[in-house]
Design a protein around this motif. Structure first.
Motif, PDB file in Angstrom:
ATOM      1  N   TYR A 112       0.839  -1.203   0.000  1.00  0.00           N
ATOM      2  CA  TYR A 112       0.000   0.000   0.000  1.00  0.00           C
ATOM      3  C   TYR A 112       0.875   1.255   0.000  1.00  0.00           C
ATOM      4  CZ  TYR A 112      -3.791   3.180   0.575  1.00  0.00           C
ATOM      5  OH  TYR A 112      -4.656   4.208   0.359  1.00  0.00           O
ATOM      6  N   ARG A 128       2.220   1.678  -3.485  1.00  0.00           N
ATOM      7  CA  ARG A 128       1.198   2.146  -4.441  1.00  0.00           C
ATOM      8  C   ARG A 128       0.941   3.632  -4.263  1.00  0.00           C
ATOM      9  NH1 ARG A 128      -3.480  -1.116  -2.624  1.00  0.00           N
ATOM     10  NH2 ARG A 128      -4.659   0.118  -4.103  1.00  0.00           N
ATOM     11  N   ILE A 160      -7.025  -2.589  -4.920  1.00  0.00           N
ATOM     12  CA  ILE A 160      -7.835  -2.050  -3.814  1.00  0.00           C
ATOM     13  C   ILE A 160      -8.616  -3.195  -3.163  1.00  0.00           C
ATOM     14  CG2 ILE A 160      -9.746  -0.526  -3.161  1.00  0.00           C
ATOM     15  CD1 ILE A 160      -9.043   1.317  -5.454  1.00  0.00           C
ATOM     16  N   SER A 172      -6.395  -5.530  -1.213  1.00  0.00           N
ATOM     17  CA  SER A 172      -5.844  -4.850  -0.046  1.00  0.00           C
ATOM     18  C   SER A 172      -6.865  -4.822   1.092  1.00  0.00           C
ATOM     19  CB  SER A 172      -5.455  -3.418  -0.462  1.00  0.00           C
ATOM     20  OG  SER A 172      -5.244  -2.595   0.645  1.00  0.00           O
ATOM     21  N   ILE A 173      -8.067  -4.384   0.780  1.00  0.00           N
ATOM     22  CA  ILE A 173      -9.109  -4.291   1.817  1.00  0.00           C
ATOM     23  C   ILE A 173      -9.488  -5.682   2.321  1.00  0.00           C
ATOM     24  CG2 ILE A 173     -11.543  -3.685   2.195  1.00  0.00           C
ATOM     25  CD1 ILE A 173     -11.082  -1.264   0.302  1.00  0.00           C
ATOM     26  N   LYS A 208      -7.114  -7.792   4.655  1.00  0.00           N
ATOM     27  CA  LYS A 208      -7.126  -7.392   6.067  1.00  0.00           C
ATOM     28  C   LYS A 208      -8.399  -7.862   6.757  1.00  0.00           C
ATOM     29  CE  LYS A 208      -6.033  -3.336   4.501  1.00  0.00           C
ATOM     30  NZ  LYS A 208      -5.630  -1.991   4.129  1.00  0.00           N
TER      31      LYS A 208
HETATM   32  N1  URA Z   1      -8.108   1.098   1.570  1.00  0.00           N
HETATM   33  C1  URA Z   1      -7.253   0.056   1.693  1.00  0.00           C
HETATM   34  O1  URA Z   1      -7.110  -0.523   2.755  1.00  0.00           O
HETATM   35  N2  URA Z   1      -6.569  -0.325   0.605  1.00  0.00           N
HETATM   36  C2  URA Z   1      -6.702   0.274  -0.596  1.00  0.00           C
HETATM   37  O2  URA Z   1      -6.070  -0.148  -1.535  1.00  0.00           O
HETATM   38  C3  URA Z   1      -7.589   1.360  -0.711  1.00  0.00           C
HETATM   39  C4  URA Z   1      -8.291   1.752   0.398  1.00  0.00           C
END
Ligand code: URA
Length: 428
Positions: free
Chosen positions: A168, A171, A183, A186-187, A190
């Motif tokens: 992140y 990026r 995106i 990534s979200i 987690k």
């Molecule tokens: N929030 C995130 O955690 N990751 C992204 O890539 C964009 C927004």
């Protein structure tokens, strides 16, 4: 001898090929360990941004990012878990009333949140305006608080999806944030690693959001819902408007105060509407029926849970919130109807006043922000307050005022105004 090398993986994606499972597993792991260099991962991220990924590639990439760190486990809790994630907006304080509200309805809410970067605010920065409140909890403290209070809002520990933390940051400085596969993975890496049973995604669309077009927002939502569902997490997404900022405030302490109004049974109608809509989805996802979250706002039980949640993390829910040293009022230039209030303009103004940060390590001002005294559809009178700008550092007023210029329209009284729906669509 490695199974792959970085250049071979980059060339596959550059030439519009599909990455194999073993290429993806290798490149994510090797990047996390430092074997693949930042410049190589930057080139790969750009190739992904330009050429996309298939559903299989995105799922595998997400799995590899989850495998880069620890997975949390809430199965020992006596109640089901549900979480929500917003893709980020202006005045988006919804997590603050939502987490205690859903907990008051019998569902545990493990909310790992972030800090603001750029024009969008961060939940942790807002809560840190409360004297004594701390964002850092160990996994054991988090579990204990989920059992005793039912809701936790805290920072994600370093062990959760470390590949994403590294990627992140890369990026952010290589123009590769806005790739839907990146995106979404990534979200969701987690959220899946966090171990929630149900997840509600609030995918923002409009000028103040990452996704400016409805088609892009829909594709992002669909991708994330598929990833969650495939991983066994009950996932739905609401597409919600972010062309107008939420509520009447953007900033840290001012948004805490507005959230407390909602918990007290009042507050702006749009914040209440979205909080209740998301709470209903979280309860349904967790399999809890027969409880109406609106009742828990009205009867004070959500407020009781809020106070317990703040106290459990060292905060004093009764302490006065910090206020900015200086304020500046912008008045309406004419009589009429406010027909547009632009989320990006307001978000930039709050950021420039000191509510947000330009670099990750910058401090934020707890009292800084913007309060708007009218919402689209409201009648305004020349000379009456339209905005109050708040900051500790008055030299910031000029740049904040510049960002509000052109950020709103006042049209003659009687001009027809049709409010846009806040919840635009549901994908599940
Ligand atoms: N929030 C995130 O955690 N990751 C992204 O890539 C964009 C927004």
């Amino acid at each position: 001898m490695s199974a792959h090398d970085a250049v071979e993986v980059i060339l596959t994606k550059r030439d519009r090929g599909e990455l194999s499972d073993s290429q993806i597993d290798w490149v994510v792991d090797a990047y996390t360990r430092g074997e693949v260099a930042d410049e190589q991962m930057s080139a790969l991220a750009m190739a992904i941004l330009l050429n996309g990924m298939t559903r299989r590639e995105i799922a595998r990439w997400t799995g590899a990012m989850i495998a880069s760190g620890e997975r949390m486990d809430f199965s020992s809790l006596s109640r089901p878990t549900a979480d929500k994630h917003s893709t980020g907006g202006v005045g988006d304080k919804i997590t603050l009333p939502l987490a205690p509200l859903v907990a008051a309805c019998g569902v545990a809410v493990p909310q790992l949140s972030g800090r603001g970067l750029g024009h969008t605010g961060g939940t942790l920065d807002k809560l840190e305006a409360i004297p004594g409140w701390r964002a850092g909890l160990s996994n054991d403290e988090m579990l204990a608080q989920l059992e005793s209070v039912g809701a936790v809002i805290c920072a994600a520990g370093a062990g959760l999806a470390p590949a994403d933390k590294k990627l992140y940051a890369l990026r952010d400085v290589t123009g590769t944030v806005e790739a839907i596969p990146l995106i979404a993975s990534s979200i969701m890496s987690k959220k899946i690693a966090e171990g929630t049973g149900a997840l509600v995604l609030d995918v923002k669309v409009g000028t103040g959001a990452f996704m400016k077009s409805l088609d892009d927002a829909r594709e992002l939502a669909r991708t994330m819902v598929d990833l969650g569902t495939d991983a066994g997490v009950h996932t739905v997404a609401l597409l919600t408007d972010m062309s107008t900022p939420l509520g009447n405030t953007a900033g840290n302490a001012v948004e805490v105060a507005e959230s407390v109004e909602v918990l007290a049974g009042g507050g702006p109608a749009d914040v209440v509407e979205l909080t209740v809509a998301l709470a209903r989805e979280m309860l349904a996802g967790a399999g809890v029926t027969g409880v109406d979250p609106a009742d828990k706002l009205a009867d004070g039980s959500a407020m009781d849970t809020w106070r317990a949640m703040i106290r459990a993390q060292g905060g004093d829910p009764d302490a006065p919130l910090p206020t900015a040293r200086e304020s500046h009022v912008v008045t309406a230039p004419a009589d009429g109807v406010l027909t547009r209030l632009d989320a990006m303009a307001v978000g930039l103004a709050a950021w420039r006043l000191g509510a947000g940060r330009a670099r990750k390590e910058d401090p934020v001002q707890a009292g800084a922000g913007v309060v708007w005294h009218a919402r689209p559809g409201d009648t305004v009178r020349a000379g009456e307050p339209l905005f109050t700008l708040l900051t500790d550092t008055p030299e910031r007023f000029d740049r904040a005022l510049a960002s509000l210029e052109g950020g709103y329209d006042i049209e003659p009284s009687g001009t027809a105004f049709t409010a846009q729906p806040l919840v635009i669509d549901r994908i599940g």
